[in-house]
Motif scaffolding. Structure first.
Motif, PDB file in Angstrom:
ATOM      1  N   LEU A 256     108.742  72.586 101.949  1.00 58.84           N
ATOM      2  CA  LEU A 256     109.201  72.392 100.778  1.00 58.84           C
ATOM      3  C   LEU A 256     108.068  73.152  99.730  1.00 58.84           C
ATOM      4  O   LEU A 256     108.463  73.663  98.691  1.00 58.84           O
ATOM      5  N   ALA A 257     106.965  72.761 100.268  1.00 57.29           N
ATOM      6  CA  ALA A 257     105.915  73.477  99.380  1.00 57.29           C
ATOM      7  C   ALA A 257     105.668  75.044  99.324  1.00 57.29           C
ATOM      8  O   ALA A 257     104.989  75.540  98.547  1.00 57.29           O
ATOM      9  N   TRP A 258     106.432  75.572 100.283  1.00 53.73           N
ATOM     10  CA  TRP A 258     106.543  77.009 100.517  1.00 53.73           C
ATOM     11  C   TRP A 258     107.575  77.623  99.501  1.00 53.73           C
ATOM     12  O   TRP A 258     107.633  78.779  99.406  1.00 53.73           O
ATOM     13  N   THR A 259     108.554  76.892  98.862  1.00 54.95           N
ATOM     14  CA  THR A 259     109.521  77.220  98.225  1.00 54.95           C
ATOM     15  C   THR A 259     109.073  77.371  96.594  1.00 54.95           C
ATOM     16  O   THR A 259     109.729  77.205  95.814  1.00 54.95           O
ATOM     17  N   VAL A 260     108.019  78.009  96.504  1.00 52.67           N
ATOM     18  CA  VAL A 260     107.523  78.277  95.010  1.00 52.67           C
ATOM     19  C   VAL A 260     108.359  78.980  94.166  1.00 52.67           C
ATOM     20  O   VAL A 260     108.399  78.818  92.964  1.00 52.67           O
ATOM     21  N   TRP A 261     108.984  80.245  94.671  1.00 54.50           N
ATOM     22  CA  TRP A 261     109.779  81.072  93.849  1.00 54.50           C
ATOM     23  C   TRP A 261     110.794  80.422  93.431  1.00 54.50           C
ATOM     24  O   TRP A 261     111.467  80.285  92.304  1.00 54.50           O
ATOM     25  N   GLU A 262     111.380  79.564  94.491  1.00 56.40           N
ATOM     26  CA  GLU A 262     112.815  78.844  94.287  1.00 56.40           C
ATOM     27  C   GLU A 262     112.764  77.759  93.149  1.00 56.40           C
ATOM     28  O   GLU A 262     113.308  77.612  92.282  1.00 56.40           O
ATOM     29  N   ALA A 263     111.381  76.995  93.486  1.00 59.72           N
ATOM     30  CA  ALA A 263     111.197  76.069  92.234  1.00 59.72           C
ATOM     31  C   ALA A 263     110.856  76.462  91.090  1.00 59.72           C
ATOM     32  O   ALA A 263     111.239  75.831  90.143  1.00 59.72           O
ATOM     33  N   ALA A 264     110.329  77.740  90.596  1.00 60.38           N
ATOM     34  CA  ALA A 264     110.125  78.409  89.765  1.00 60.38           C
ATOM     35  C   ALA A 264     111.218  78.647  88.944  1.00 60.38           C
ATOM     36  O   ALA A 264     111.664  78.177  87.735  1.00 60.38           O
ATOM     37  N   ALA A 265     112.267  79.074  89.720  1.00 63.75           N
ATOM     38  CA  ALA A 265     113.642  79.265  89.091  1.00 63.75           C
ATOM     39  C   ALA A 265     114.379  78.173  88.757  1.00 63.75           C
ATOM     40  O   ALA A 265     115.002  77.939  87.686  1.00 63.75           O
ATOM     41  N   TYR A 266     114.108  76.903  89.629  1.00 58.25           N
ATOM     42  CA  TYR A 266     115.038  75.986  89.121  1.00 58.25           C
ATOM     43  C   TYR A 266     114.306  75.171  88.144  1.00 58.25           C
ATOM     44  O   TYR A 266     115.127  74.591  87.093  1.00 58.25           O
ATOM     45  N   PHE A 267     112.812  74.844  88.383  1.00 54.21           N
ATOM     46  CA  PHE A 267     112.358  74.269  87.095  1.00 54.21           C
ATOM     47  C   PHE A 267     112.420  74.926  85.838  1.00 54.21           C
ATOM     48  O   PHE A 267     112.165  74.416  84.559  1.00 54.21           O
ATOM     49  N   GLY A 268     112.394  76.317  86.037  1.00 51.83           N
ATOM     50  CA  GLY A 268     112.299  77.110  84.491  1.00 51.83           C
ATOM     51  C   GLY A 268     113.509  77.241  83.973  1.00 51.83           C
ATOM     52  O   GLY A 268     113.656  77.229  82.685  1.00 51.83           O
ATOM     53  N   GLU A 269     114.436  77.841  84.991  1.00 53.40           N
ATOM     54  CA  GLU A 269     115.842  78.029  84.290  1.00 53.40           C
ATOM     55  C   GLU A 269     117.086  77.222  84.619  1.00 53.40           C
ATOM     56  O   GLU A 269     118.061  77.519  84.281  1.00 53.40           O
ATOM     57  N   GLY A 270     116.697  76.167  85.564  1.00 54.33           N
ATOM     58  CA  GLY A 270     117.665  75.404  86.200  1.00 54.33           C
ATOM     59  C   GLY A 270     118.598  76.371  87.270  1.00 54.33           C
ATOM     60  O   GLY A 270     119.577  75.812  87.554  1.00 54.33           O
ATOM     61  N   GLN A 271     117.980  77.442  87.665  1.00 55.81           N
ATOM     62  CA  GLN A 271     118.850  78.181  88.645  1.00 55.81           C
ATOM     63  C   GLN A 271     118.647  77.482  90.236  1.00 55.81           C
ATOM     64  O   GLN A 271     117.762  77.191  90.512  1.00 55.81           O
ATOM     65  N   LEU A 272     119.725  77.487  90.901  1.00 60.27           N
ATOM     66  CA  LEU A 272     119.906  77.171  91.895  1.00 60.27           C
ATOM     67  C   LEU A 272     119.711  78.290  93.000  1.00 60.27           C
ATOM     68  O   LEU A 272     120.478  79.294  92.808  1.00 60.27           O
ATOM     69  N   PRO A 273     118.851  78.458  94.065  1.00 57.85           N
ATOM     70  CA  PRO A 273     118.806  79.509  94.891  1.00 57.85           C
ATOM     71  C   PRO A 273     119.912  79.799  95.819  1.00 57.85           C
ATOM     72  O   PRO A 273     120.762  78.656  96.272  1.00 57.85           O
ATOM     73  N   LYS A 274     120.588  80.819  95.874  1.00 55.82           N
ATOM     74  CA  LYS A 274     121.929  81.328  96.620  1.00 55.82           C
ATOM     75  C   LYS A 274     121.400  82.090  97.663  1.00 55.82           C
ATOM     76  O   LYS A 274     120.631  82.770  97.908  1.00 55.82           O
ATOM     77  N   ARG A 275     122.513  81.947  98.968  1.00 54.07           N
ATOM     78  CA  ARG A 275     122.393  82.823  99.944  1.00 54.07           C
ATOM     79  C   ARG A 275     122.608  84.329  99.637  1.00 54.07           C
ATOM     80  O   ARG A 275     123.690  84.580  98.950  1.00 54.07           O
ATOM     81  N   ASN A 276     121.619  85.029  99.796  1.00 49.27           N
ATOM     82  CA  ASN A 276     121.887  86.508  99.477  1.00 49.27           C
ATOM     83  C   ASN A 276     121.381  87.514 100.555  1.00 49.27           C
ATOM     84  O   ASN A 276     121.119  88.576 100.494  1.00 49.27           O
ATOM     85  N   GLY A 277     121.603  87.011 101.904  1.00 51.27           N
ATOM     86  CA  GLY A 277     121.422  87.613 102.964  1.00 51.27           C
ATOM     87  C   GLY A 277     119.847  88.370 103.171  1.00 51.27           C
ATOM     88  O   GLY A 277     119.134  87.345 103.191  1.00 51.27           O
ATOM     89  N   THR A 278     119.733  89.346 103.091  1.00 52.73           N
ATOM     90  CA  THR A 278     118.104  89.876 103.118  1.00 52.73           C
ATOM     91  C   THR A 278     117.625  90.382 101.633  1.00 52.73           C
ATOM     92  O   THR A 278     116.536  90.700 101.436  1.00 52.73           O
ATOM     93  N   ALA A 279     118.741  90.095 100.634  1.00 55.48           N
ATOM     94  CA  ALA A 279     118.350  90.541  99.380  1.00 55.48           C
ATOM     95  C   ALA A 279     117.354  89.685  98.710  1.00 55.48           C
ATOM     96  O   ALA A 279     117.300  88.504  98.942  1.00 55.48           O
ATOM     97  N   HIS A 280     116.432  90.118  97.707  1.00 51.91           N
ATOM     98  CA  HIS A 280     115.761  89.477  96.805  1.00 51.91           C
ATOM     99  C   HIS A 280     116.272  88.725  95.827  1.00 51.91           C
ATOM    100  O   HIS A 280     117.341  89.487  95.143  1.00 51.91           O
ATOM    101  N   ARG A 281     115.842  87.546  95.264  1.00 56.26           N
ATOM    102  CA  ARG A 281     116.673  86.837  94.323  1.00 56.26           C
ATOM    103  C   ARG A 281     116.384  87.535  92.860  1.00 56.26           C
ATOM    104  O   ARG A 281     116.946  87.293  91.943  1.00 56.26           O
ATOM    105  N   ALA A 282     115.418  88.416  92.592  1.00 54.98           N
ATOM    106  CA  ALA A 282     114.951  88.978  91.398  1.00 54.98           C
ATOM    107  C   ALA A 282     114.481  90.419  91.351  1.00 54.98           C
ATOM    108  O   ALA A 282     114.282  90.927  90.217  1.00 54.98           O
ATOM    109  N   ALA A 283     114.756  91.202  92.273  1.00 54.53           N
ATOM    110  CA  ALA A 283     114.380  92.384  92.606  1.00 54.53           C
ATOM    111  C   ALA A 283     115.361  93.155  93.230  1.00 54.53           C
ATOM    112  O   ALA A 283     116.126  92.928  94.247  1.00 54.53           O
TER     113      ALA A 283
END
Length: 381
Positions: free
Chosen positions: A204-231
């Motif tokens: 869980l401590a490795w999920t820093v990008w996902e935590a930033a999105a959740y804490f910052g904007e309330g975003q939930l990480p979604k399944r994106n295959g090989t795609a990046h969540r923000a690029a």
């Protein structure tokens, strides 16, 4: 060359993967690791394939650079041997389910009476506290609870387990850094301490990008295959004969990709693709457009063009291709050594390359109880 952890003694009362991987790394760096296996039977990994002439190759992979002693800790005589070992040790590591070590009388409170400076590390699925502390915690359950499985897989597919035992290795890495931090403190102060590591916390401590999105904007990480969540483009794409990875994740790289790799200058005028945010918003259509071009040529063709234009890219290998890649081999990530029973064997190399205190493969994994007499003699028994 002297190894960094020469002089450290580690008692390894762990089995399977997370604990043995941790102590393997400590042994690679020169610690005297004594693996304590249950008698009879030994580490459960000994009965897990794949096998080399009847011996678990997995066991041999993660138990190199250790000596081995077999003990039945329900027998007082064997427990006394362990106690004598603890008096000589710097570190004790176990991965029993919470409460089992206390029943066996090898918990931290018991062992620190024998050795006040002992660093005692417990590795478990969920940790020593909390409502789930007594649950059995294998890697796959930790992947489910941490949310990592839910965010892994194709967009419209089922949750997918990460291809490796990521929580086991995350817990091993957490234990390594924690033990070494505690060891530095001990060298300064003489104090030992207790360390509680869990599989769930570690990954869980490795999920820093996902935590930033959740804490910052309330975003939930979604399944994106090989795609990046923000690029975008930043994912795997199909070519005529396979798949490649492309990371044209900033504006300069995107422009070079359009002009010099795929020869699609009109994409630079397309409002949907004018900024990284918009490309990410329209990533599905962008994927279709890119793959329509990439499918006209081979992976090798595109990788050459991408490399020539300085765009981060690479192949998506099968594991045998990885093992035979010249870069992997030149980095010495595959080692050969002589096993006294099985001859020449291969194992993974050392990921960190030290100039002064390199890791070494000094001894193969012990046979069950191989060093019983040797260790007893050192203790004067």
């Amino acid at each position: 060359m002297t190894q960094a952890l020469s002089g450290m003694r580690v008692i390894d009362a762990t089995q399977i993967l997370a604990g043995p991987y941790c102590t393997m790394v400590l042994g690679d760096m020169g610690a005297d690791v004594i693996k304590v296996e249950k008698s009879p039977g030994g580490d459960d990994t000994r009965r897990m394939g794949p096998y080399t002439d009847g011996e678990s190759h997995m066991f041999m992979m993660v138990n190199r650079n250790k000596r081995g002693i077999s003990l039945n800790l329900k027998e007082e005589e064997d427990k006394k041997i362990l106690y004598e070992l603890v008096k000589t040790a710097d570190v004790f590591i176990e991965n029993f389910r919470p409460g089992v070590a206390a029943k066996l009388e090898i918990d931290y409170e018991t062992l620190k009476e024998l050795n006040p400076g002992i660093i005692y590390c417990s590795i478990s699925g969920y940790g020593q506290t909390g409502p789930y502390r007594n649950k059995g915690g294998f890697d796959i359950m930790a992947q489910g609870l941490s949310g990592i499985m839910d965010m892994t897989g194709e967009k419209d597919g089922k949750p997918v387990k990460v291809g490796i035992a990521i929580h086991d290795i995350a817990a091993a890495q957490t234990a390594i850094q924690s033990v070494l931090t505690a060891y530095i403190h001990k060298l300064k102060s003489g104090e030992g301490q207790y360390i509680d590591v869990s599989l769930v916390d570690s990954a869980l401590a490795w999920t820093v990008w996902e935590a930033a999105a959740y804490f910052g904007e309330g975003q939930l990480p979604k399944r994106n295959g090989t795609a990046h969540r923000a690029a975008a483009p930043y994912q795997g794409y199909a070519t005529r004969d396979g798949f490649i990875l492309i990371g044209a994740a900033n504006q300069k790289l995107w422009e070079k990709f359009c002009l010099y790799v795929v020869d699609q200058p009109q994409w630079l005028e397309d409002e949907r693709y004018s900024t990284n945010s918009l490309r990410n918003e329209h990533a599905l259509q962008l994927e279709v457009d890119i793959e329509n071009v990439l499918r006209t040529q081979s992976s090798a063709h595109w990788l050459v063009l991408l490399e020539e234009n300085g765009i981060p890219s690479g192949p998506i290998y099968s594991y045998d291709q990885t093992m035979n890649d010249q870069h992997i081999q030149e980095r010495e990530m595959i080692l050969e050594y002589e096993h006294p029973q099985f001859g020449t064997l291969k194992t993974l190399g050392f990921p960190a390359k030290y100039s002064q205190t390199p890791a070494k493969l000094s001894k193969p994994a012990p046979r069950l109880g191989e060093h019983n007499e040797e260790i007893r003699a050192e203790l004067g028994l």
